[in-house]
Design a protein around this motif. Sequence first.
Motif, PDB file in Angstrom:
ATOM      1  N   ASP A 282       7.922   7.114   3.501  1.00  0.00           N
ATOM      2  CA  ASP A 282       6.641   7.556   3.988  1.00  0.00           C
ATOM      3  C   ASP A 282       5.600   7.126   2.884  1.00  0.00           C
ATOM      4  O   ASP A 282       4.536   6.507   2.963  1.00  0.00           O
ATOM      5  N   LEU A 283       5.975   7.334   1.569  1.00  0.00           N
ATOM      6  CA  LEU A 283       5.066   7.270   0.390  1.00  0.00           C
ATOM      7  C   LEU A 283       4.984   5.695   0.233  1.00  0.00           C
ATOM      8  O   LEU A 283       3.668   5.240  -0.017  1.00  0.00           O
ATOM      9  N   VAL A 284       5.813   4.906   0.327  1.00  0.00           N
ATOM     10  CA  VAL A 284       5.653   3.470   0.163  1.00  0.00           C
ATOM     11  C   VAL A 284       4.912   2.878   1.169  1.00  0.00           C
ATOM     12  O   VAL A 284       3.748   2.082   0.880  1.00  0.00           O
ATOM     13  N   MET A 285       5.044   3.146   2.439  1.00  0.00           N
ATOM     14  CA  MET A 285       4.280   2.706   3.590  1.00  0.00           C
ATOM     15  C   MET A 285       2.695   3.092   3.484  1.00  0.00           C
ATOM     16  O   MET A 285       1.944   2.437   3.848  1.00  0.00           O
ATOM     17  N   ASN A 286       2.787   4.208   3.015  1.00  0.00           N
ATOM     18  CA  ASN A 286       1.239   4.869   2.917  1.00  0.00           C
ATOM     19  C   ASN A 286       0.462   4.055   1.808  1.00  0.00           C
ATOM     20  O   ASN A 286      -0.746   3.391   1.966  1.00  0.00           O
ATOM     21  N   ALA A 287       1.142   3.807   0.732  1.00  0.00           N
ATOM     22  CA  ALA A 287       0.529   3.143  -0.428  1.00  0.00           C
ATOM     23  C   ALA A 287       0.429   1.629   0.161  1.00  0.00           C
ATOM     24  O   ALA A 287      -0.525   1.018  -0.316  1.00  0.00           O
ATOM     25  N   PHE A 288       1.212   1.008   0.960  1.00  0.00           N
ATOM     26  CA  PHE A 288       1.026  -0.399   1.315  1.00  0.00           C
ATOM     27  C   PHE A 288      -0.034  -0.407   2.236  1.00  0.00           C
ATOM     28  O   PHE A 288      -0.761  -1.525   2.330  1.00  0.00           O
ATOM     29  N   ARG A 289      -0.121   0.604   3.182  1.00  0.00           N
ATOM     30  CA  ARG A 289      -1.291   0.371   4.149  1.00  0.00           C
ATOM     31  C   ARG A 289      -2.629   0.483   3.512  1.00  0.00           C
ATOM     32  O   ARG A 289      -3.548  -0.015   3.738  1.00  0.00           O
ATOM     33  N   LYS A 290      -2.600   1.679   2.286  1.00  0.00           N
ATOM     34  CA  LYS A 290      -3.948   1.523   1.616  1.00  0.00           C
ATOM     35  C   LYS A 290      -4.118   0.226   0.770  1.00  0.00           C
ATOM     36  O   LYS A 290      -4.955   0.291  -0.008  1.00  0.00           O
ATOM     37  N   LYS A 291      -3.180  -0.370   0.749  1.00  0.00           N
ATOM     38  CA  LYS A 291      -2.956  -1.934  -0.237  1.00  0.00           C
ATOM     39  C   LYS A 291      -2.787  -1.512  -1.746  1.00  0.00           C
ATOM     40  O   LYS A 291      -3.316  -2.246  -2.410  1.00  0.00           O
ATOM     41  N   GLN A 292      -2.402  -0.245  -1.976  1.00  0.00           N
ATOM     42  CA  GLN A 292      -1.936   0.137  -3.507  1.00  0.00           C
ATOM     43  C   GLN A 292      -0.856  -0.677  -3.874  1.00  0.00           C
ATOM     44  O   GLN A 292      -0.601  -1.078  -5.029  1.00  0.00           O
ATOM     45  N   VAL A 293      -0.227  -0.900  -2.621  1.00  0.00           N
ATOM     46  CA  VAL A 293       1.224  -1.842  -3.151  1.00  0.00           C
ATOM     47  C   VAL A 293       0.970  -3.039  -2.223  1.00  0.00           C
ATOM     48  O   VAL A 293       0.455  -2.975  -1.521  1.00  0.00           O
TER      49      VAL A 293
END
Length: 582
Positions: A282-293
Amino acid sequence: MTKFETLGLEQPLLDAISDLGFESPSEVQEKSIPILLEQDTDLVALAQTGTGKTAAFGFPMIQKIHAESRTTQGLILSPTRELCLQITNELKLYSKYVKGLSTVAIYGGASITEQARQIKRGAQIVVATPGRMKDMIGRGMVDISKIDYCVLDEADEMLNMGFYEDIKDILSNTPKEKLTWLFSATMPKEVASIAKKFMHQPVEITVGTKNAGASTVQHEYYVVGGRDRYAALKRLADANPGIFSVVFCRTKRDTQRVAEKLIEDGYNAGALHGDLSQNQRDLVMNAFRKKQVQMLVATDVAARGIDVDDITHVINYQLPDEIETYTHRSGRTGRAGKSGISMVIVTRSEQRKIKTIEKIVKQEFVAKKIPSGIEICEIQLYHLANKIKETKINKEIDAYLPAINDVLEGIDRDELIKKMVSVEFTQFSNYYSKTKDLNTSDSSGERSQKGSSDGGNSGSVRYFINVGERDGYDWMSLKDFLRDTLNLEKEDIYNVDTKDSFSFFNSDAQLTDFILQTFTEFKVDGRFINVEVSKKPGGSGKGGRKRDRKRGHRKGGGNKSFKGGKKGGYGKKGGKKRQGFY
Ligand code: ADP
Ligand code: MG
C-alpha cells in the motif's frame, strides 16, 4: 462518434460520467453496455488492459441493481487486492448519484471482521478477491445466494494465479439463474473452459487487439550484454529526466534487488511484489500514485491492472516468460489517449523474441541504442538550464544577497552561468565520462534504427528543439508538428524524443539546411521555436573504474511537486543532498 446518451444509460449515470470527464464510450463499453442493459444474457468480453472494462460491466450493473433493497445483488471477482480496491473506487464514482447504492471491497490482508461489518450494513455490490471471498462464505459472513450478476474480471489472470478451484467453489454458492459476465484480456484454454462450464450461451465480444492504448505506444528495444542490464536501466532513466515508469522484472527477487539498487543510487524507486506485506505494498502504491516514486519496479502479477495514468515509460528489464504478458506490461502506458513508450532491454540471444512480440502487438519495434554518457550529459545540461530558468526566486535569500554579491564580485554574467551550471554538471559528466558504451557491438546489424543518435555520422543529424512535454507535445504530436511545418514525409523525421521543456529529433543530413532555415525566426503563438543541431560536448573517456553517481533524492508531494522534480533533473528537491562518489 457514439455518445454515452445513446447506450441506454439513465441520468444518474450520465451525470457521473460527465463528472468523470469521459466524453465518449470506449469500444468495449460501446459494445457491452447496450447488450448488458437490454438482454438478460451471459457475456464473454475480450479486451486488453486499459480499454475501460470496469465501466463496461460497472455501468450496466449499477443501473440494473435495485438500490432500494439491501440484498447483495452483484458480485465482482478480481485477482488482486489492488484491482479490487481500484474497481471499488471506480464503481463508487460511477454510482455517486445513485441513492442508497453501496459497494464493498473484500480482500485478504485486512481485517475480516471489519469487512464483514461493512457487508452486514448492506452492500448491493461486493468486489472480492477469490481467496477472501471463499473464506468469508465459509464463515457465513457474506451471502451471495441471491445475486443476479456475477463478473469475473481479468479472468485469465485469476486462473493464472491458481484461483480455479476457489472460483468454482464460490460460483457453487450462487443461484443458477444469475447472469455471468466474464472479462479477460486473453482467451487461453482455461478461460474457455470456465466459460463453457459455468456460462450459458454467452454473447461474445472481442475488441480489436489495438486497444485505445496500443496505437499510442511506441515499442523500443535496446540490445546490451547480460551483465549491463542494470547500467542500461540507469541510463534510460537518466536520459529521461521526467520519467514516471513501471520497471518489470521476471522474479520477485530481481524486482527487490533492482529496486534496492536504484534506491541506493539515489533514484525515487520502489518495489512491488508478492513477498511484501500488504502494508508495504500500500505504501509503495500510494507513493507511486502521488508520483513520489518515479520508478516502480514490479512483478507482472503485482502490477497487473494497476490503473495509474500518465505513466511515461514501461521498462522491460527482462522480457516475461510468457510472451503474451508483454501486452499487459506495455498497456500500463499510453492510457486514455496519451502516448507512451515501452522499452525492452534484451541480450543478443533474446533478440529474436522481439519478432514474436511484434506479431502479438501488431506493431514494429524500433531498435534503439542505449544513450551514451555524452548524450545523457547533454540532456541533463539542457534540463539544468531550464531548471534554473524556471526556478522561483526565494525571498528569503534577500538577506544574504549583499554577502553573496561580495563573494561573486568581478565575475561577469557569462562566466557566472558557466560556473553555476558546472556545479552540478561536472559531477554528471565525471561519472559518465568514465563509463563505456553499453550497446553490444553488432546489435545494430540487422535493422539498425535509421541514423541512430550518433549526430553527424551515418548521414543522420540530431536536433534540439526548445519545445517539449510542458508545451503539450509527446513524441507523436511533435513528429506531426515537424512534418506539417516542414512539409515532409512521415519517414523524414525520426527518433523524436520529448523531454519536459525541450526535445530531440533526427533527420537525414541533406535536410539540415532546410530545417534550420525553416526554423529561423520561427514563431508559434508569438513564441520563438528554436531548432539547433545538437552538439556533443567533448569526447568520452575510456576505461576507468565504474562508479555510481548518487543522485539527490527527489521527494515531492503530489503531481505538482513531481513536475518540479522533473525540472529538477538530478537535483535535490526537498530531500537531503546525497550526491558525490563513493
Ligand atoms: P481495464 O479494466 O480495461 O484495464 P479500466 O476500466 O481500468 O480499464 O479503465 C482504464 C482507465 O480509463 C481508467 O482510468 C478509467 O477511468 C478510464 N476510462 C474508462 N472509460 C473511459 C472513457 N469512456 N473515456 C475516458 N476514460 C475512460
Ligand atoms: Mg480492469
